[in-house]
Motif scaffolding. Structure first.
Motif, PDB file in Angstrom:
ATOM      1  N   ALA A 280      54.106-111.438 -76.457  1.00  8.06           N
ATOM      2  CA  ALA A 280      52.942-111.074 -75.641  1.00  8.06           C
ATOM      3  C   ALA A 280      52.668-109.571 -75.755  1.00  8.06           C
ATOM      4  N   LYS A 281      53.717-108.796 -75.750  1.00  6.86           N
ATOM      5  CA  LYS A 281      53.544-107.342 -75.856  1.00  6.86           C
ATOM      6  C   LYS A 281      52.937-106.954 -77.201  1.00  6.86           C
ATOM      7  N   ILE A 282      53.343-107.661 -78.244  1.00  8.03           N
ATOM      8  CA  ILE A 282      52.783-107.378 -79.574  1.00  8.03           C
ATOM      9  C   ILE A 282      51.269-107.639 -79.574  1.00  8.03           C
TER      10      ILE A 282
ATOM     11  N   GLU B 101      43.628-104.773 -82.559  1.00  7.46           N
ATOM     12  CA  GLU B 101      42.582-105.790 -82.500  1.00  7.46           C
ATOM     13  C   GLU B 101      42.314-106.216 -81.056  1.00  7.46           C
ATOM     14  N   PHE B 102      43.391-106.387 -80.293  1.00  2.17           N
ATOM     15  CA  PHE B 102      43.255-106.808 -78.895  1.00  2.17           C
ATOM     16  C   PHE B 102      42.375-105.838 -78.108  1.00  2.17           C
ATOM     17  N   SER B 103      42.584-104.555 -78.331  1.00  2.00           N
ATOM     18  CA  SER B 103      41.801-103.561 -77.573  1.00  2.00           C
ATOM     19  C   SER B 103      40.344-103.540 -78.011  1.00  2.00           C
ATOM     20  N   ASP B 104      40.060-104.134 -79.188  1.00  2.14           N
ATOM     21  CA  ASP B 104      38.673-104.187 -79.663  1.00  2.14           C
ATOM     22  C   ASP B 104      37.907-105.402 -79.153  1.00  2.14           C
ATOM     23  N   PHE B 105      38.627-106.374 -78.610  1.00  3.83           N
ATOM     24  CA  PHE B 105      37.943-107.571 -78.100  1.00  3.83           C
ATOM     25  C   PHE B 105      37.183-107.205 -76.822  1.00  3.83           C
ATOM     26  N   LYS B 106      35.862-107.264 -76.895  1.00  6.29           N
ATOM     27  CA  LYS B 106      35.063-106.835 -75.745  1.00  6.29           C
ATOM     28  C   LYS B 106      34.604-107.999 -74.865  1.00  6.29           C
ATOM     29  N   ASN B 107      34.791-109.224 -75.338  1.00 10.24           N
ATOM     30  CA  ASN B 107      34.234-110.368 -74.612  1.00 10.24           C
ATOM     31  C   ASN B 107      35.287-111.312 -74.029  1.00 10.24           C
ATOM     32  N   VAL B 108      36.521-110.823 -73.942  1.00  8.77           N
ATOM     33  CA  VAL B 108      37.567-111.586 -73.260  1.00  8.77           C
ATOM     34  C   VAL B 108      38.255-110.660 -72.262  1.00  8.77           C
TER      35      VAL B 108
ATOM     36  N   LEU C 194      46.958-114.429 -81.127  1.00  8.37           N
ATOM     37  CA  LEU C 194      45.864-113.493 -81.379  1.00  8.37           C
ATOM     38  C   LEU C 194      44.737-114.217 -82.114  1.00  8.37           C
ATOM     39  N   LYS C 195      45.129-115.169 -82.949  1.00 11.58           N
ATOM     40  CA  LYS C 195      44.146-115.935 -83.720  1.00 11.58           C
ATOM     41  C   LYS C 195      43.208-116.710 -82.784  1.00 11.58           C
ATOM     42  N   LEU C 196      43.782-117.346 -81.791  1.00 11.83           N
ATOM     43  CA  LEU C 196      42.968-118.092 -80.820  1.00 11.83           C
ATOM     44  C   LEU C 196      42.085-117.135 -80.016  1.00 11.83           C
ATOM     45  N   LEU C 197      42.648-116.022 -79.643  1.00 12.91           N
ATOM     46  CA  LEU C 197      41.906-115.050 -78.848  1.00 12.91           C
ATOM     47  C   LEU C 197      40.717-114.487 -79.624  1.00 12.91           C
ATOM     48  N   ARG C 198      40.917-114.285 -80.912  1.00 11.65           N
ATOM     49  CA  ARG C 198      39.856-113.799 -81.804  1.00 11.65           C
ATOM     50  C   ARG C 198      38.687-114.775 -81.777  1.00 11.65           C
TER      51      ARG C 198
END
Ligand SMILES: *Cc1c(COP(=O)(O)O)cnc(C)c1O
Length: 221
Positions: free
Chosen positions: A130-132, A138-145, A91-95
Motif C-alpha cells: 500500500a505504501k508503494i 503516478e498515484f499523486s497524478d491521479f486527479k479523479n480518485v 495501481l493498475k486498477l486505480l489507473r
C-alpha cells in the motif's frame, strides 16, 4: 416486512456514526426497494453488471458501494454513478478507475483493500504494498480518485479472538497510514470491516462502515 424488520434490528444495534452498507448481491430489486422504502440508501454489490442493472432500475438517490474484486475491464459499468469502491488492490486498477472517472467528469472515492485473513484466497495488499502505491508518482497524478480509507475481510472462522486480531490489524494499518500520509486529510477516515457474522467485533475494533448482507436479505445460494 422481513427485510425492513431485519434492517431496523441491525440499525438499532450499531452506533449512529457507523455506516451500514446493505449488501444486496444476488437479491432481487424488490427486496432492495423494501429497504429503500424504510429509508435506507446505501447498498453493496460485488458484480459490476449486476450493479449496473440494479442501478438502472432503482431510484437514483441510492449510494452504490462496490465491495467485490473489481476487474479493470468492468470499471466502465459503474464509473458514472458508483459512490464508493471498497476493494482497490492495485495501481493498475486505480489507473483505470481514474481514467473512467475523468471521462465522467467526476471524482470517485475508494478504499484500499488489505489482506488480513489467514486464507490465501482473499485479495488485498500488505502495508508495504500500500505504501508503494501511495508513494508512487503516478498515484499523486491521479486527479479523479480520492482515497478515503481502508477495507478488509476477516478469516471465516468461529474463533472470535482470531477475527478480533485481524480487525485490530486493519485498524493499525489505518492508523499508520493516517499518521504517515493523511494526518491533515479529513477524507481519509473510513475503516470498512465487518459482515453478518462478525460486525459487532468489527465495530468494537473501530469500523466506520459495516457491510451486511444475509442478516438483512436472508442467506444466499
Ligand atoms: C457478501 C459480502 C459481504 C456480506 O456478507 P454477509 O455475510 O452476507 O453479511 C460483505 N463484504 C463483502 C466483500 C462481501 O463480498
Amino acid at each position: 416486512m422481513e427485510v425492513q424488520n431485519n434492517l431496523k434490528f441491525i440499525l438499532n444495534t450499531i452506533p449512529e456514526n457507523v455506516l451500514l452498507v446493505a449488501v444486496s448481491k444476488t437479491k432481487p430489486v424488490k427486496m432492495i426497494l423494501d429497504a429503500y422504502n424504510a429509508g435506507h440508501r446505501d447498498f453493496g454489490e460485488n458484480k459490476a453488471q449486476e450493479m449496473a442493472a440494479k442501478h438502472e432500475q432503482l431510484p437514483k438517490d441510492i449510494h452504490w458501494h462496490f465491495i467485490g474484486h473489481l476487474q479493470t475491464n468492468k470499471v466502465k459499468y459503474i464509473a458514472s454513478y458508483v459512490h464508493l469502491i471498497h476493494a482497490v488492490d492495485s495501481l493498475k486498477l486505480l489507473r483505470e478507475i481514474n481514467k473512467h472517472a475523468q471521462k465522467n467528469d467526476r471524482i470517485i472515492d475508494f478504499l484500499l483493500e488489505f489482506h488480513i485473513a489467514r486464507e490465501e484466497s482473499k485479495f488485498g495488499l500488505t502495508l508495504e504494498q500500500a505504501k508503494i502505491i501511495i508513494e508512487s508518482e503516478e498515484f499523486s497524478d491521479f486527479k479523479n480518485v480520492r482515497l478515503c480509507g481502508v477495507m478488509g475481510m476477516a478469516t471465516f472462522t468461529d474463533d472470535t479472538n482470531q477475527i478480533r486480531k485481524e480487525f485490530r490489524l486493519l485498524k493499525g494499518y489505518f492508523d499508520s497510514l493516517k499518521a504517515d500520509y493523511f494526518a491533515n486529510s479529513a477524507e481519509f477516515k473510513e475503516i470498512s470491516m465487518g459482515m453478518s457474522g462478525d460486525y459487532p467485533i468489527a465495530i468494537e475494533e473501530g469500523a466506520t462502515i459495516v457491510r451486511i448482507g444475509s442478516k438483512i436479505f436472508g442467506s444466499r445460494n
